[in-house]
Every structure is written in structure tokens, then in C-alpha cells.
Write a protein that holds these residues in place. Structure first.
Motif, PDB file in Angstrom:
ATOM      1  N   PHE A 113       0.886  -1.154   0.000  1.00  8.14           N
ATOM      2  CA  PHE A 113       0.000   0.000   0.000  1.00  8.14           C
ATOM      3  C   PHE A 113       0.924   1.204   0.000  1.00  8.14           C
ATOM      4  N   THR A 128       1.196   3.168  14.447  1.00  6.89           N
ATOM      5  CA  THR A 128       0.803   2.279  13.351  1.00  6.89           C
ATOM      6  C   THR A 128      -0.502   1.565  13.689  1.00  6.89           C
ATOM      7  N   ALA A 129      -1.102   0.964  12.680  1.00  5.45           N
ATOM      8  CA  ALA A 129      -2.313   0.170  12.885  1.00  5.45           C
ATOM      9  C   ALA A 129      -2.002  -1.050  13.745  1.00  5.45           C
ATOM     10  N   SER A 130      -0.793  -1.585  13.620  1.00  2.00           N
ATOM     11  CA  SER A 130      -0.421  -2.736  14.451  1.00  2.00           C
ATOM     12  C   SER A 130      -0.549  -2.384  15.925  1.00  2.00           C
ATOM     13  N   HIS A 132      -4.948  -9.222   8.509  1.00  2.00           N
ATOM     14  CA  HIS A 132      -3.540  -8.815   8.525  1.00  2.00           C
ATOM     15  C   HIS A 132      -2.750  -9.528   9.627  1.00  2.00           C
ATOM     16  N   SER A 190      -0.780  -8.446  11.648  1.00  2.00           N
ATOM     17  CA  SER A 190      -0.656  -7.695  12.904  1.00  2.00           C
ATOM     18  C   SER A 190      -1.645  -8.202  13.956  1.00  2.00           C
ATOM     19  N   GLY A 211     -11.282  -3.869   4.087  1.00  2.00           N
ATOM     20  CA  GLY A 211     -10.132  -3.714   3.193  1.00  2.00           C
ATOM     21  C   GLY A 211      -8.978  -4.586   3.648  1.00  2.00           C
ATOM     22  N   THR A 257      -5.462  -6.740   3.314  1.00  2.00           N
ATOM     23  CA  THR A 257      -4.213  -6.325   2.685  1.00  2.00           C
ATOM     24  C   THR A 257      -4.017  -7.021   1.340  1.00  2.00           C
ATOM     25  N   ASP A 310     -10.384  -3.166  11.508  1.00  2.00           N
ATOM     26  CA  ASP A 310      -9.094  -2.834  10.911  1.00  2.00           C
ATOM     27  C   ASP A 310      -9.350  -2.332   9.489  1.00  2.00           C
ATOM     28  N   ALA A 322      -7.096  -0.195   7.981  1.00  2.00           N
ATOM     29  CA  ALA A 322      -5.817   0.515   7.864  1.00  2.00           C
ATOM     30  C   ALA A 322      -5.689   1.244   6.527  1.00  2.00           C
ATOM     31  N   TYR A 323      -5.943   0.532   5.453  1.00  2.00           N
ATOM     32  CA  TYR A 323      -5.847   1.156   4.128  1.00  2.00           C
ATOM     33  C   TYR A 323      -7.167   1.826   3.738  1.00  2.00           C
ATOM     34  N   ASN A 345      -5.165   4.281   8.695  1.00  2.00           N
ATOM     35  CA  ASN A 345      -3.853   4.916   8.589  1.00  2.00           C
ATOM     36  C   ASN A 345      -3.843   6.081   7.612  1.00  2.00           C
ATOM     37  N   HIS A 352      -1.383   7.564   7.143  1.00  2.00           N
ATOM     38  CA  HIS A 352      -0.038   7.440   6.539  1.00  2.00           C
ATOM     39  C   HIS A 352      -0.009   6.482   5.354  1.00  2.00           C
ATOM     40  N   LYS A 353      -1.126   5.865   5.038  1.00  2.00           N
ATOM     41  CA  LYS A 353      -1.123   5.050   3.832  1.00  2.00           C
ATOM     42  C   LYS A 353      -1.612   5.880   2.642  1.00  2.00           C
TER      43      LYS A 353
HETATM   44  C1  PLP Z   1      -1.082  -2.015   6.387  1.00  2.00           C
HETATM   45  C2  PLP Z   1      -2.055  -2.766   7.190  1.00  2.00           C
HETATM   46  C3  PLP Z   1      -1.836  -2.988   8.561  1.00  2.00           C
HETATM   47  C4  PLP Z   1      -0.558  -2.629   9.252  1.00  2.00           C
HETATM   48  O1  PLP Z   1      -0.337  -1.288   9.264  1.00  2.00           O
HETATM   49  P1  PLP Z   1       0.864  -0.658  10.112  1.00  2.00           P
HETATM   50  O2  PLP Z   1       0.397   0.740  10.319  1.00  2.00           O
HETATM   51  O3  PLP Z   1       2.074  -0.765   9.270  1.00  2.00           O
HETATM   52  O4  PLP Z   1       0.968  -1.411  11.374  1.00  2.00           O
HETATM   53  C5  PLP Z   1      -2.831  -3.609   9.283  1.00  2.00           C
HETATM   54  N1  PLP Z   1      -3.974  -4.005   8.699  1.00  2.00           N
HETATM   55  C6  PLP Z   1      -4.211  -3.820   7.388  1.00  2.00           C
HETATM   56  C7  PLP Z   1      -5.506  -4.283   6.795  1.00  2.00           C
HETATM   57  C8  PLP Z   1      -3.247  -3.205   6.600  1.00  2.00           C
HETATM   58  O5  PLP Z   1      -3.476  -3.041   5.300  1.00  2.00           O
END
Ligand code: PLP
Length: 476
Positions: free
Chosen positions: A80, A139-141, A180, A182, A235, A237, A262, A264-265, A291, A293-294
């Protein structure tokens, strides 16, 4: 280095950065260096006396830059994106320059209060209800770990924090097989044990099958486990699959489970009112992460974590040694108690710069374009005789493979696509990565770089077809 030198080199580097970003398309997107090539150019020990900045900057250009993959290249279609943007960069410069440690309100009141405000903005911008409170995590983690820790403390009545797990039931956690990594890591770190994570099967579109979730919960209860939490992916990964949130939420309500989302993206797509249907069922959700940041043009790191019950979050993490007590006490937010780390960077500043500089409509326009260009490419791939889509394209990630007419052997197709991917990346003109869907080697193309234009996407598609046919004609 003194003030005058700092000013001189700062101007020089800003000029360099502006040139770099303006001319970024001349670099190979993925760094072509071999393992060890950079390290071999670095001296074995550090210099004893200080070296001139000119020499350091020259080495940056000569040694480091060739070993960089250019994430801000518009033809970065891999993983991403980890986008930055000019306003974000400027704010990051100020954050570094002020170097504030934003752990408590008192250690920089503006950092705390700006974070409160921009997280309210962000919550409203993506259509979360007003009873969610946001906090920026790295971070999402980390956010997902915070969520599972909060769930653990809520369901153990804060006893794991006090006494450890010894007198607790065997908790189980649920997510899909496409979730993910994480989540698995958070389950391990939070002490639940990896074997108590249930990976629920997915449907043909890679979304969690709620019936299977319910079955697993019922089975676990019958076997003496205590189902605790579900992590739904909005969404994934691999293919940006969207778990059916409302049905999952109803199951969580029925069995009293915690629900974390989650996104994140995909969270950035929620800027668009027409995309909000993917989070239908929010009323069941306890915590939510996405995020900026993505895909939201805010440079790494900046993860937006929203919770329904901030008291639960704070009680999970709160700790108050004498040296951290301040006279404002409970009257203000002390973000050090809203997550794992004590020290915090001033991340709200770059979000504020980004949101104000683009405007909500400016952000929406970019994201809407990315989705439209990705949809158009997905259609072209679908229409092409020797390429197949391997997953739906709900957002701006396309999962596909080359399948020349007549070639049916799955192993050969996997090998061919792996070679196609490598040959594309070796051109330096694009960078794509892969995943496996239903066991098959799948090329992923993410349309989402801050400066990507439709022409970059069509050029990439042309290059993909050209390389594929050359590779196949050259011996299969
Ligand atoms: C990228 C992603 C994460 C991890 O994101 P980080 O911010 O790098 O920890 C977690 N879950 C999903 C669905 C992601 O796409």
C-alpha cells in the motif's frame, strides 16, 4: 554546526528535496542494489572527530540514494502506498525542529489540544459517529494491540493487568483467514496465545463468512472457551476484501463480544460519502483504526485510532509515577495513557497541515480519481483475453494475473507471473508486488500515490502487456 550553517544546509536540502520530488520519475522505482552493496560502502567504525556536512550530504547522494526505493514515485504501485505530500513534509520539518515530547498536556498543550481537534475533524470526515474519540498511534499494528488489550481488561474486569492470566478463562479471538498479520502478532503479545486465534474462512470474494464465525463461537463456548473479540477487516491487505460488518456486529452483540475494525488502508476511502456503505453496522463497533499514513497523503507514521469508550482505553494503560504528575491532573488529556509508549511525537501537526491545505474536497477529489482509474484498469484487464482478475476491485487495488490462451497448468502460471512481476520491477519504471489468492500467485497493483495520474496507470498497463507477451513469446 552553528545556526548560520544550519540555515545554509537546511536551504540546500530543501532545494535538493524539491528537485528530487520534481524529478523523481527519473529514478528506478525499486532500488536495483544487491544485498550488502550499501553496507560495504560504509566504514566499519564511526568517525572520532566531526566531519563536514558537505561530505555527509555527498555520501548521502552517492551511497544512500541508490539504495532507496522511491515510495513517492507516481509509479509506485506496490504494497500500500506510504504517501507524503508537500504540506505534510513541511509540518514534519516543524515537528522535528521543535523536537517536542508530547506525552502530557503540560509538555506541549498545543500538541494535545490540536490532536483532540484534528481527530474530531477526522472522525467526522470519515463518517464515524460523534461518540467515538480519536487518538493518534504510530501504526495500525499498535492500535490493534491496544484494542485487544482493552478488550482483555474489560472482560477480565482489569484483573489481567493486576494478576496476570492465571485465574482467567481461556479467551478466544476471531478474524478471517485474510486478516492482517498484525492481528496474530497482537494476540501473541497480549498473552492470549496464538492457538486461541480462530481464523474464519472467507467466501469467494475473500470476505469473512459470518455463518462460519457464529459456528466457531458456538463450538468454542461448548468446549469451555470464552469468546472475547472479533477483528473485522474493512479492506484486507491481500485484495481489499470487505468483511460484512453489520452481520458480524450482530453476532458480536448476541454473544457479548468486543468488535475491532481494521480499516488501515480503506479508511481513507470513507472520506467519500458514496463509500460509507462499507462500514454499515458501525453501531456495533468498539474500536476502529485507519492509517492516514497510507493513502491520506500524511507521511509515515500516523495511524488514527478511534474508540467508543475512552475510559476503557485509559484504564488499560494508565500509570502515574511521581515524576509524571502535573497540576492539571484529570482536567486535561494526557495522551501518554492512551497507548503503549510514553513518549509521543507531535503527529497532529502534519494532519492539520494536510487537511487544511488540501481541504476535505481536495482530499476527496484525489481519492475519487484513484478509485476511478483503478476501476477503469480492472475493466481493461477483465476485457483482455490473456489477463484475469483474481478478486473484485471494491477500492483502488487490482489483483490479476497473466494467463495466455492455452496455458492451463497452475504451477506454470504461478512461475510465469512471478517472472513477469520481477521483469516489470527490473525495468525500474514501475513497482508492483504480489499476494496469494486461493493459493495462486497474484500480482497486485495499487493506484494511490499522491502524484499518480491516469497516464501513469495506463502506461503501467501498457508495460505489463508488453512484458507479458515478450516473456511468453520468449519461451513460456
Ligand atoms: C497495512 C495494514 C496494517 C498494518 O499497518 P501498520 O500501520 O504498518 O501497522 C494492518 N492491517 C491492514 C488491513 C493493513 O493493510
Amino acid at each position: 554546526m552553528n545556526h548560520d550553517e544550519f540555515r545554509k544546509y537546511a536551504h540546500e536540502l530543501v532545494d535538493w528535496l524539491a528537485d528530487y520530488l520534481q524529478g523523481i520519475e527519473k529514478y528506478p522505482v525499486r532500488s536495483p542494489v544487491k544485498p550488502g552493496e550499501i553496507k560495504a560502502q560504509l566504514p566499519l567504525s564511526p568517525p572520532l572527530s566531526g566531519q563536514p556536512m558537505d561530505a555527509i550530504i555527498q555520501d548521502f547522494k552517492d551511497i544512500i540514494l541508490p539504495g532507496m526505493t522511491h515510495w513517492q514515485h507516481p509509479c509506485f504501485f506496490a504494497y500500500f502506498n506510504a504517501n507524503n505530500s508537500f504540506p505534510s513534509l513541511l509540518a514534519e520539518m516543524l515537528t522535528a525542529g521543535m523536537g517536542a515530547q508530547c506525552m502530557s498536556w503540560q509538555t506541549s498543550p498545543a500538541a494535545t489540544e490540536l490532536e483532540e481537534r484534528v481527530m474530531e475533524w477526522l472522525r467526522d470526515m470519515i463518517g464515524l459517529p460523534a461518540d467515538f474519540t480519536g487518538v493518534i498511534q504510530d501504526t495500525a499494528s499498535t492500535a490493534t494491540l491496544c484494542s485487544l488489550l482493552s478488550a482483555r481488561e474489560k472482560y477480565s474486569d482489569f484483573q489481567v493487568n493486576e494478576k496476570g492470566f492465571s485465574s482467567q478463562p481461556r479467551f478466544t479471538i476471531y478474524c478471517s483467514t485474510e486478516a492482517h498479520s498484525s492481528i496474530e502478532r497482537a494476540v501473541k503479545i497480549a498473552g492470549f496465545g496464538r492457538e486461541n486465534l480462530r481464523k474464519i474462512r472467507v467466501d469467494d470474494d475473500f470476505a469473512l463468512v459470518p455463518g462460519a464465525l457464529k459456528q466457531e463461537i458456538v463450538k468454542d463456548i461448548a468446549q469451555g472457551f470464552t469468546p472475547l473479540a472479533v477483528v473485522a477487516a474493512i479492506g484486507t491487505t491481500g485484495s481489499t476484501a470487505i468483511d460484512p460488518l453489520r452481520v458480524i456486529g450482530e453476532i458480536c452483540r448476541e454473544y457479548g463480544l468486543w468488535l475491532h475494525v481494521d480499516a488501515a488502508y480503506a479508511g481513507t476511502a470513507l472520506l467519500l460519502p458514496e463509500m460509507r456503505h462499507i462500514i454499515d453496522g458501525l453501531e456495533y463497533v468498539d474500536t476502529f483504526v485507519f492509517n492516514p499514513h497510507k493513502w491520506m497523503f500524511t507521511n509515515f507514521d500516523c495511524s488514527a485510532y478511534f474508540v467508543r469508550d475512552k475510559g476503557m482505553l485509559i484504564r488499560t494503560f494508565e500509570i502515574l509515577p511521581e515524576y509524571l504528575k502535573t497540576k492539571e491532573g484529570q482536567r486535561v488529556n494526557n495522551y501518554r495513557d492512551w497507548g503503549i509508549q510514553l513518549g509521543r511525537r507531535f503527529r497532529a501537526l502534519k494532519l492539520w497541515f494536510v487537511i487544511r491545505s488540501f481541504g476535505v474536497d481536495g482530499l476527496r477529489a484525489k481519492v475519487r480519481n484513484h478509485i476511478a482509474w483503478a476501476q477503469a484498469l480492472a475493466e481493461a484487464i477483465e476485457a483482455s483475453e490473456d489477463f484475469d482478475l483474481l478478486a473484485p476491485t471494491p477500492l483502488a487495488v487490482i489483483c490479476f494475473r497473466f494467463r495466455p490462451t492455452g496455458l492451463v497448468d497452475e504451477q506454470q502460471l504461478d512461475d510465469l507471473n512471478a517472472r513477469l512481476l520481477e521483469s516489470l520491477n527490473e525495468t525500474g519504471r514501475v513497482y508492483l508486488t504480489h499476494t496469494k489468492l486461493k493459493g495462486r500467485f497474484t500480482i497486485r497493483l495499487v493506484v494511490g500515490q499522491t502524484e499518480v495520474q491516469e497516464s501513469h496507470v495506463t502506461t503501467a498497463w501498457g508495460l505489463i502487456q508488453e512484458q507479458a507477451r515478450r516473456l511468453y513469446a520468449g519461451g513460456g
